[in-house]
Design a protein around this motif. Structure first.
Motif, PDB file in Angstrom:
ATOM      1  N   UNK A  99       0.854  -1.188   0.000  1.00  0.00           N
ATOM      2  CA  UNK A  99       0.000   0.000   0.000  1.00  0.00           C
ATOM      3  C   UNK A  99       0.892   1.241   0.000  1.00  0.00           C
ATOM      4  N   UNK A 100       0.592   2.294  -0.722  1.00  0.00           N
ATOM      5  CA  UNK A 100      -0.620   2.555  -1.520  1.00  0.00           C
ATOM      6  C   UNK A 100      -0.436   2.411  -3.032  1.00  0.00           C
TER       7      UNK A 100
ATOM      8  N   UNK B   4       4.619   7.292   4.018  1.00  0.00           N
ATOM      9  CA  UNK B   4       5.427   7.858   5.094  1.00  0.00           C
ATOM     10  C   UNK B   4       6.525   6.893   5.546  1.00  0.00           C
TER      11      UNK B   4
ATOM     12  N   UNK C 269       7.022   3.105   8.678  1.00  0.00           N
ATOM     13  CA  UNK C 269       6.363   4.407   8.511  1.00  0.00           C
ATOM     14  C   UNK C 269       4.866   4.309   8.574  1.00  0.00           C
ATOM     15  N   UNK C 270       4.223   4.482   7.438  1.00  0.00           N
ATOM     16  CA  UNK C 270       2.765   4.412   7.393  1.00  0.00           C
ATOM     17  C   UNK C 270       2.278   4.477   5.971  1.00  0.00           C
ATOM     18  N   UNK C 271       0.981   4.219   5.785  1.00  0.00           N
ATOM     19  CA  UNK C 271       0.453   4.097   4.420  1.00  0.00           C
ATOM     20  C   UNK C 271      -0.069   5.413   3.851  1.00  0.00           C
ATOM     21  N   UNK C 272      -0.063   6.476   4.638  1.00  0.00           N
ATOM     22  CA  UNK C 272      -0.601   7.745   4.137  1.00  0.00           C
ATOM     23  C   UNK C 272       0.442   8.466   3.264  1.00  0.00           C
ATOM     24  N   UNK C 273       0.010   9.440   2.448  1.00  0.00           N
ATOM     25  CA  UNK C 273       0.897  10.056   1.450  1.00  0.00           C
ATOM     26  C   UNK C 273       2.091  10.786   2.068  1.00  0.00           C
TER      27      UNK C 273
ATOM     28  N   UNK D 110       1.205   8.967  -2.260  1.00  0.00           N
ATOM     29  CA  UNK D 110       0.061   8.069  -2.143  1.00  0.00           C
ATOM     30  C   UNK D 110      -1.250   8.681  -2.619  1.00  0.00           C
ATOM     31  N   UNK D 111      -1.399   9.985  -2.441  1.00  0.00           N
ATOM     32  CA  UNK D 111      -2.632  10.638  -2.870  1.00  0.00           C
ATOM     33  C   UNK D 111      -2.798  10.498  -4.382  1.00  0.00           C
TER      34      UNK D 111
ATOM     35  N   UNK E 197       1.470  16.216  -5.901  1.00  0.00           N
ATOM     36  CA  UNK E 197       0.151  16.646  -5.424  1.00  0.00           C
ATOM     37  C   UNK E 197       0.272  17.890  -4.547  1.00  0.00           C
TER      38      UNK E 197
ATOM     39  N   UNK F  69       4.996  12.348   7.999  1.00  0.00           N
ATOM     40  CA  UNK F  69       4.380  11.242   8.734  1.00  0.00           C
ATOM     41  C   UNK F  69       3.061  10.788   8.156  1.00  0.00           C
ATOM     42  N   UNK F  70       2.708  11.283   6.949  1.00  0.00           N
ATOM     43  CA  UNK F  70       1.426  10.939   6.348  1.00  0.00           C
ATOM     44  C   UNK F  70       0.393  12.037   6.486  1.00  0.00           C
TER      45      UNK F  70
END
Lengths: 349, 214
Positions: free
Chosen positions: A30-31, A107, A112-116, A170-171, A256, A332-333
């Motif tokens: 992801x993503x 992130x 990290x994380x799945x956010x942009x 990711x966005x 973005x 951090x997303x």
């Protein structure tokens, strides 16, 4: 042709297929997983190869092999996966092979994380892998530009025989916009005389290799390759400039984030602040000249990124002290909002 | 009544689920999306809270982890007397999440809507679209009761796009016998659209950061 509504990830996959890519090697994360999912559905129907590798390391080495055989090959991943692929990218650069690597950034660091996020700028443009090499990095900011950039990435890779990265946050991977695909009828892919396609006893064998026994031989090869990089810096810089002619403050942002910045600039202009935008489309080669020229005419430059400040280093190098270069980032997303960017603009004019 | 909104991702399920929930009295809306990491019903949480609509969403939706766990409150919602709107994420993979609740629907009426968008590449003809619908029915162990034509290319949608989608919806309806219940889209375009089908005007709630104003 009617426009269609596509997710960024799907648009990359469809554009790659239309650009002649018939070999895709991936591993889900992801993503960006829709790229693999789309390829898995489409490749078998058009005589192509989709392979979900056992790891990112395997996937990039499959790309290495396919590129060596002269076909248009692609892999895609997101940040932690690109870290794993970086060794292979270095080998591909060292063997002068064309391929496209997609990074839909999330992130970091670590899992990290799945956010942009946009915190892989350093990794992409400063060499995520080892050794003296460069990679062209294209950073679109809309789904239509993703389509166009995918074609461009394959063409540049073949033209210069080197890896090209298509980078989006990711966005961009997840959002949907209308797209049209260019007509590709009659387009022929370039001949690759260097590829390992079998000698048929008609020529000397082609060899794909990045190991050189003698240091001076390796040095000569790298220096020769550097001429190519200089040529790219002269000929392949791409950027968008908007409202820079009368600007008192220039914002620099890519991907973005540049869309968010544009909304803030619109608000600034409505309130009498002359703000402009320089949006690098190629992150390497970096649009240094246009930023350097702009720095001499404005009160300040404000660089906005979804990171703690990575591209801002190249902006500062380009501005070379001609004006102050400020930075605003979320990480951090967390995605910045236009109102926050607008507040930052007001601080510096 | 339980309303289940299904379709390919990008068909506009979430906007339809949100608009439908807003038209009901004291409904519960369930974000059952286990596929998409972002751009989902939970994005509209603030609006739903403002409107007094209860949202049940996966605990980790819109966080930094992929944790497609479904909260136990869903069972309570399905047993309640409230109207319930379920936004089923993704395609047939997403509909697997719905399958586990099928026993609740054995003796309880439900409406399962299948949303189509002809301008989505993988659902642009009747063959592909019906296959996806059947896959969703298989994964969810439920039957589609109605089709909604939500053909759109976001801000560039024209009446011609919607009517093109209507022909696809009609064709699917003829082949499968499932009725076309409504045509949906933004108000300005639907207002002038000549059609015998019930119009379902939509207000859009899922916006990108640069569309939200400064």
């Amino acid at each position: 042709m009617d426009k269609v509504l596509m997710k960024g990830n799907e648009a990359i996959a469809e554009a790659a297929i239309r650009a002649g890519c018939r070999h895709f090697f991936g591993y889900p994360i992801t993503p960006q997983t829709e790229i693999s999912a789309y390829m898995a559905r489409r490749m078998p129907k058009i005589g192509g190869t989709f392979l979900q590798a056992e790891s990112e390391v395997a996937a990039i080495n499959m790309v290495y092999g396919a590129a060596g055989a002269g076909v248009r090959a692609m892999t895609s991943s997101s940040s932690p996966g690109i870290s794993l692929k970086s060794e292979g990218i270095s080998y591909i650069a060292g063997a002068d092979l064309p391929c496209v690597i997609v990074n839909i950034v999330r992130a970091g660091p670590g899992l990290g994380g799945i956010q942009p996020a946009q915190s892989d700028y350093f990794q992409a443009v400063k060499g995520g892998g080892h050794g003296d090499y460069r990679m062209i990095v294209v950073a679109p900011s809309s789904i239509q530009e993703i389509v166009d950039s995918t074609f461009l990435a394959f063409d540049l890779a073949d033209k210069y025989r080197m890896p090209v990265m298509l980078m989006g946050d990711g966005m961009l991977g997840q959002m949907m916009e209308p797209v049209a695909f260019p007509d590709t009828t009659g387009v022929k892919l370039p001949e690759k005389e260097w590829a390992t396609t079998g000698t048929k006893k008609m020529r000397k064998p082609n060899i794909i290799n990045s190991l050189y026994i003698q240091p001076d031989e390796l040095e000569a090869l790298i220096k020769n390759r550097w001429k190519k990089y200089i040529e790219i810096e002269q000929n392949e810089v791409r950027f968008e400039a908007e409202g820079t002619e009368d600007a008192e403050i220039i914002l620099v942002a890519y991907g973005a984030t540049a869309r968010i910045v544009k909304a803030a600039i619109k608000k600034a202009r409505e309130n009498g602040i002359k703000a402009g935008l320089i949006r690098p489309i190629t992150l390497w080669p970096f649009p240094s000249d246009v930023i350097s020229a702009a720095a001499k005419k404005v009160k300040a430059i404000l660089c906005v990124e979804m990171s703690m400040g990575q591209m801002v280093e190249d902006v500062r190098l380009s501005a070379a002290g001609a004006c102050p270069v400020h930075f605003y980032g979320r990480t951090g997303g967390v995605v910045p909002i236009p109102a926050d960017v607008y507040d930052e603009i007001r601080r510096y004019v | 009544m339980i309303y289940i909104i299904t379709g390919h991702y990008g068909s506009g399920k979430t906007e339809i689920a949100l608009n439908l929930a807003l038209s009901l009295t004291n409904p519960i809306i369930i974000d059952l999306d286990i596929v998409n990491p972002y751009f989902r019903t939970k994005d509209a949480q603030k609006m739903l809270v403002r409107e007094g609509i209860r949202l049940i969403a996966p605990e980790f939706a819109n966080t930094n982890v992929n944790m497609p766990t479904l909260p136990p409150e869903i069972f309570g919602a399905l047993e309640s007397e409230n109207d319930v709107v379920i936004d089923v994420g993704g395609d047939d993979d997403g509909a697997i999440a719905l399958g586990q609740y099928h026993k609740y629907f054995e003796d309880k009426p439900y409406k399962m809507y299948f949303v189509i968008n002809k301008r989505r590449p993988l659902t642009s003809n009747s063959q592909d679209t019906i296959r996806l619908m059947r896959d969703i029915e298989g994964a969810s162990r439920l039957k589609v009761t109605g089709i909604i034509n939500n053909t759109n290319v976001k801000g560039e949608t024209t009446a011609a796009d919607i009517l093109d989608g209507q022909r696809l919806a009609d064709e699917i309806s003829q082949i499968t016998g499932i009725p076309v219940l409504a045509v949906s889209g933004i108000r300005s375009i639907l207002a002038d659209l000549k059609t015998d089908i019930k119009k379902m005007p939509l207000d859009l709630y899922l916006t990108l950061p640069w569309e939200r104003g400064v």
